[in-house]
Write a protein that holds these residues in place. Structure first.
Motif, short mmCIF file in Angstrom:
data_model
loop_
_atom_site.label_atom_id
_atom_site.label_comp_id
_atom_site.label_asym_id
_atom_site.label_seq_id
_atom_site.Cartn_x
_atom_site.Cartn_y
_atom_site.Cartn_z
N THR A 174 0.89 -1.10 0.02
CA THR A 174 -0.13 -0.11 0.09
C THR A 174 0.83 1.35 -0.10
O THR A 174 1.91 1.21 0.77
N VAL A 175 0.69 2.11 -0.99
CA VAL A 175 1.36 3.24 -1.23
C VAL A 175 0.58 4.50 -1.45
O VAL A 175 -0.60 4.52 -1.65
N PRO A 176 0.88 5.52 -0.94
CA PRO A 176 0.11 7.08 -1.41
C PRO A 176 0.25 7.15 -3.04
O PRO A 176 1.19 6.95 -3.74
N CYS A 177 -0.65 7.89 -3.53
CA CYS A 177 -0.78 8.01 -4.94
C CYS A 177 -1.46 9.41 -5.10
O CYS A 177 -1.90 9.72 -6.42
N ASP A 178 -1.51 10.13 -4.29
CA ASP A 178 -2.24 11.72 -4.63
C ASP A 178 -1.34 12.40 -5.50
O ASP A 178 -1.83 13.26 -6.24
N ALA A 179 -0.01 12.23 -5.44
CA ALA A 179 0.96 12.95 -6.42
C ALA A 179 0.80 12.44 -7.69
O ALA A 179 1.87 12.77 -8.51
N GLY A 180 0.34 11.31 -8.06
CA GLY A 180 0.32 10.66 -9.44
C GLY A 180 1.08 9.22 -9.34
O GLY A 180 1.47 8.77 -8.30
N SER A 181 0.92 8.73 -10.38
CA SER A 181 1.59 7.37 -10.67
C SER A 181 3.00 7.44 -10.57
O SER A 181 3.50 6.30 -9.99
#
Length: 240
Positions: A196-203
């Motif tokens: 699980t990783v953050p993705c708000d800033a894009g791929s």
């Protein structure tokens, strides 16, 4: 062999007390029983209402795979349609695939949805960690999850009788403060790993973060498929 078809949870618990073997759709156990002998008692949950629901955030263990439709997230629906032939999907069940199958084609989809297991125990019904329930072979009544913003599933082509095909499942959820988190689960051979990783800033943010997880240790060809799937699902979130 005496086959029990409980219609209530209490009847199912009585079958458990008799050591009745859960059979799902029996697609995986029948050949073994013919070879090694049949159990004295077996149990199917196909008549148990608690094991037959199909909802946006829940799926019963006795649901046969061909019944899974767009009421559930895309990742689960596509995972179900990828299993075997039409004849197999009309018999195989969710619980049988998750608990009894070595391939567990539904497992990556369930993991990215952060699904929880609903299990039947001798003293009641419980919701618990899915991986723990599968490892301990609890009697599965179903799975529950929180609806994702988006999800996807891809199974690579493979020759019949060859190694298990690569599977990549993805889903995006919003955390309690509104930030988006990407879950990725990969079946490589018989092993399933997830991250699980953050993705708000894009791929690219998500892909860079994945490199420091188990996903980053996959062979190059598998990582290429992960990159395509992650880029696709994150790009699809633009403006949403």
């Amino acid at each position: 062999m005496l086959l029990h078809l409980p219609t209530t949870v209490s009847e199912a618990q009585e079958c458990m007390a008799r050591d009745a073997v859960p059979i799902g759709g029996a697609t995986l156990v029948w050949a073994g029983w013919q070879r090694d002998g049949f159990p004295e008692h077996a149990m199917s949950l196909r008549e148990l209402p608690e094991a037959n629901g199909i909802e946006r955030e829940a799926l019963g263990a006795a649901v046969v795979l061909h019944r899974i439709d767009d009421r559930v997230p895309e990742a689960l629906r596509r995972a179900a349609t990828s299993v075997g032939t039409g004849a197999v999907r009309r018999t195989a069940t969710v619980g049988g695939n998750l608990v009894g199958s070595a391939l567990r084609c539904l497992l990556p989809a369930a993991l990215v949805l952060d699904a929880r297991a609903v299990t039947l125990e001798p003293d009641g019904v419980y919701e618990t960690d899915l991986s723990d329930a599968l490892t301990k072979h609890h009697l599965l009544l179903g799975i529950r999850w929180r609806e994702p913003i988006a999800s996807g599933y891809r199974k690579q082509p493979a020759e019949a009788g060859g190694p298990p095909p690569l599977v990549v499942a993805t889903a995006v959820h919003a955390d309690p403060v509104g930030e988006r988190r990407l879950r990725v689960a990969v079946r490589d051979g018989y092993d399933v790993l997830s991250a699980t990783v953050p993705c708000d800033a894009g791929s690219e943010q998500a892909l860079h973060a994945l490199e420091s997880t188990g996903v980053g240790t996959l062979p190059a060809a598998a990582r290429d498929v992960v990159r395509e799937q992650v880029s696709g699902i994150v790009a699809g979130l633009a403006g949403s």
